[in-house]
Scaffold this motif. Structure first.
Motif, short mmCIF file in Angstrom:
data_model
loop_
_atom_site.label_atom_id
_atom_site.label_comp_id
_atom_site.label_asym_id
_atom_site.label_seq_id
_atom_site.Cartn_x
_atom_site.Cartn_y
_atom_site.Cartn_z
N SER A 19 0.86 -1.18 0.00
CA SER A 19 0.00 0.00 0.00
C SER A 19 0.90 1.24 0.00
O SER A 19 2.07 1.17 0.35
CB SER A 19 -0.93 0.01 1.22
N ARG A 21 0.48 5.68 0.72
CA ARG A 21 -0.40 6.80 1.06
C ARG A 21 0.41 8.07 1.16
O ARG A 21 1.59 8.06 1.50
CB ARG A 21 -1.16 6.54 2.36
N ILE A 28 5.54 10.14 0.35
CA ILE A 28 4.62 9.00 0.26
C ILE A 28 5.15 7.89 1.16
O ILE A 28 6.34 7.56 1.12
CB ILE A 28 4.49 8.50 -1.20
N GLU A 29 4.26 7.34 1.96
CA GLU A 29 4.62 6.21 2.81
C GLU A 29 4.28 4.94 2.06
O GLU A 29 3.11 4.70 1.74
CB GLU A 29 3.85 6.28 4.13
N VAL A 122 -1.68 7.31 -6.32
CA VAL A 122 -1.76 8.28 -5.22
C VAL A 122 -2.03 9.65 -5.83
O VAL A 122 -1.30 10.10 -6.70
CB VAL A 122 -0.45 8.31 -4.40
#
Length: 143
Positions: A19, A21, A28-29, A122
């Motif tokens: 994932s 986010r 962005i992680e 994203v």
């Protein structure tokens, strides 16, 4: 590990859930959630961004645990999960980027997966509208 899990290993997308986010306009992680009984190889994780013009900076990955692996010898691996903070160098406000993660891992029961590619879109925040400061010499209604 249950006999059923040993008989039917998870698909790589379920064993290594990826994932991504947005944390802020440029960060962005990226995260892998790794199922019990599975592990990812640290040196087999790679990230890219589309469009490439957004520019992706990937910091060194966190240290993993050393494992003497029957397939690759002495390697660093991750279990449970790993989080990496990626930086976009030149992303445009309001742009959508796609983070691609290539990874490879194995199950403890002796099954190794081929390299797997997973993608997450994203959306970056739109630029806030800030009025430009008045230029010098411009007339004002209040002068």
């Amino acid at each position: 590990m249950s006999a059923l899990a040993q008989s039917y290993p998870l698909s790589p997308e379920k064993a290594f859930r990826f994932s991504a986010r947005l944390i802020d306009a440029q960060t962005i992680e990226a995260r892998f959630m790794i199922a019990d009984g599975y592990y990812l190889y640290r040196d087999k994780i790679h990230f890219t961004v589309e469009p490439a013009a957004a520019g992706l900076s990937v910091p060194p990955l966190p240290e993993g645990k050393i494992k003497v692996d029957q397939f690759f010898g002495r390697v660093e691996t991750y279990r449970d999960g790993v989080v990496v903070k990626l930086t976009l160098k030149d992303a445009r406000p309001g742009q959508q980027v796609v983070i691609t993660a290539e990874s490879q891992g194995c199950a403890d029961l002796g099954i190794c997966y081929p390299p797997t590619v997973q993608r997450v879109a994203v959306a970056l925040p739109a630029a806030s509208i800030i009025p430009a400061p008045p230029t010098e010499g411009a007339k004002s209604w209040f002068n």
